[in-house]
Design a protein around this motif. Structure first.
Motif, PDB file in Angstrom:
ATOM      1  N   GLU A  11       0.676  -1.023   0.241  1.00  0.00           N
ATOM      2  CA  GLU A  11      -0.004   0.048  -0.005  1.00  0.00           C
ATOM      3  C   GLU A  11       0.819   1.257  -0.019  1.00  0.00           C
ATOM      4  O   GLU A  11       0.270   2.383  -0.382  1.00  0.00           O
ATOM      5  CB  GLU A  11      -0.975   0.079   1.274  1.00  0.00           C
ATOM      6  N   ARG A  39      -1.668   7.203  -1.318  1.00  0.00           N
ATOM      7  CA  ARG A  39      -2.776   7.853  -1.492  1.00  0.00           C
ATOM      8  C   ARG A  39      -3.599   7.334  -2.692  1.00  0.00           C
ATOM      9  O   ARG A  39      -4.763   6.922  -2.713  1.00  0.00           O
ATOM     10  CB  ARG A  39      -2.194   9.531  -2.366  1.00  0.00           C
ATOM     11  N   ARG A  42      -5.384   4.326  -1.410  1.00  0.00           N
ATOM     12  CA  ARG A  42      -6.522   4.732  -0.668  1.00  0.00           C
ATOM     13  C   ARG A  42      -7.645   4.891  -1.670  1.00  0.00           C
ATOM     14  O   ARG A  42      -8.976   4.548  -1.382  1.00  0.00           O
ATOM     15  CB  ARG A  42      -5.973   6.045   0.259  1.00  0.00           C
ATOM     16  N   ASP A  43      -7.216   5.735  -2.576  1.00  0.00           N
ATOM     17  CA  ASP A  43      -8.402   6.140  -3.421  1.00  0.00           C
ATOM     18  C   ASP A  43      -9.054   5.041  -4.373  1.00  0.00           C
ATOM     19  O   ASP A  43     -10.113   4.872  -4.814  1.00  0.00           O
ATOM     20  CB  ASP A  43      -7.846   7.177  -4.400  1.00  0.00           C
ATOM     21  N   ASN A  45      -9.165   2.037  -3.246  1.00  0.00           N
ATOM     22  CA  ASN A  45     -10.140   1.313  -2.155  1.00  0.00           C
ATOM     23  C   ASN A  45     -11.259   1.773  -2.089  1.00  0.00           C
ATOM     24  O   ASN A  45     -12.355   1.158  -2.026  1.00  0.00           O
ATOM     25  CB  ASN A  45      -9.396   1.115  -0.967  1.00  0.00           C
ATOM     26  N   THR A  46     -11.347   3.321  -1.990  1.00  0.00           N
ATOM     27  CA  THR A  46     -12.771   3.951  -2.000  1.00  0.00           C
ATOM     28  C   THR A  46     -13.590   3.812  -3.147  1.00  0.00           C
ATOM     29  O   THR A  46     -14.679   3.543  -3.076  1.00  0.00           O
ATOM     30  CB  THR A  46     -12.353   5.420  -1.680  1.00  0.00           C
ATOM     31  N   PHE A  47     -12.739   3.891  -4.367  1.00  0.00           N
ATOM     32  CA  PHE A  47     -13.558   3.644  -5.559  1.00  0.00           C
ATOM     33  C   PHE A  47     -14.234   2.322  -5.817  1.00  0.00           C
ATOM     34  O   PHE A  47     -15.379   2.151  -6.264  1.00  0.00           O
ATOM     35  CB  PHE A  47     -12.566   4.238  -6.781  1.00  0.00           C
ATOM     36  N   TYR A  48     -13.321   1.310  -5.483  1.00  0.00           N
ATOM     37  CA  TYR A  48     -13.868   0.116  -5.571  1.00  0.00           C
ATOM     38  C   TYR A  48     -14.809  -0.312  -4.712  1.00  0.00           C
ATOM     39  O   TYR A  48     -16.085  -0.764  -5.204  1.00  0.00           O
ATOM     40  CB  TYR A  48     -12.709  -0.941  -4.866  1.00  0.00           C
ATOM     41  N   GLN A  49     -14.903   0.353  -3.439  1.00  0.00           N
ATOM     42  CA  GLN A  49     -16.169   0.221  -2.690  1.00  0.00           C
ATOM     43  C   GLN A  49     -17.437   0.628  -3.195  1.00  0.00           C
ATOM     44  O   GLN A  49     -18.597  -0.115  -3.094  1.00  0.00           O
ATOM     45  CB  GLN A  49     -16.068   0.711  -1.217  1.00  0.00           C
ATOM     46  N   ARG A  50     -17.360   1.753  -3.770  1.00  0.00           N
ATOM     47  CA  ARG A  50     -18.679   2.672  -4.452  1.00  0.00           C
ATOM     48  C   ARG A  50     -18.882   2.247  -5.854  1.00  0.00           C
ATOM     49  O   ARG A  50     -19.771   2.658  -6.434  1.00  0.00           O
ATOM     50  CB  ARG A  50     -18.454   3.953  -4.305  1.00  0.00           C
TER      51      ARG A  50
END
Length: 172
Positions: A11, A39, A42-43, A45-50
């Motif tokens: 990561e 960064r 992190r981004d 992972n956030t994009f993947y979730q949504r």
């Protein structure tokens, strides 16, 4: 397609292989490139979730579609990831060369505006910031077996993820 795996230290782009007898090399985060990688992860992972297109049909063949495999000496790949809902799909473009492609025509299945959601070449991640800052309008010009196409900038050694919008932000 398939399940995602990120090994310990990946990561933030730890240089050495993970060793269970010692701590991760967190001190590397003092360097811009490692901080940029953190960064990006992190981004992502956030994009993947949504983004259901990246996970809801992960193990099914109808969740993935090649658009172009191995363009330009076999190093440029374009594919679509699909979710369970018809509107849940993303266009992914990966360039495994140090070449910047400008005005590269890519086939797309729908007419509309395409917005860059992820660009691993973004300056925020330590990249050179070659991007598609404005929404890209699909044209009625077929390419790669798709009925429409878009003209995109594809950064070197980078991956782009684009999503269709039914209208641009300026359209309201």
């Amino acid at each position: 397609p398939g399940k995602k795996l990120l090994f310990m230290g990946g990561e933030f782009a730890q240089r050495d292989e993970w060793n269970h007898d010692r701590s991760l090399d967190w001190h590397l985060l003092q360097f811009t490139d490692h901080e940029g990688m953190q960064r990006l992860v992190r981004d992502l992972n956030t994009f993947y979730q949504r983004s259901p297109a990246l996970w809801s049909l992960d193990t099914r063949v109808d969740g993935f579609e090649w658009v172009a495999a191995g363009e330009h000496s076999g190093d440029l790949f374009v594919f679509i990831r699909r979710g369970e809902q018809a509107q849940d799909w993303l266009l992914v473009i990966s360039n495994f060369t140090p070449t910047l492609y400008q005005q590269f025509r890519v086939g797309v299945p729908e007419q509309g505006y395409y917005k860059e959601c992820i660009n691993t070449d973004n300056a925020h991640y330590g990249g050179t910031d070659h991007s598609n800052k404005q929404a890209i309008v699909a044209e009625e010009s077929s390419a790669h077996g798709q009925p429409y196409s878009i003209s995109v900038t594809i950064p070197p050694l980078a991956t782009l993820v684009l999503a269709i919008q039914k209208q641009t932000d300026s359209d309201g």
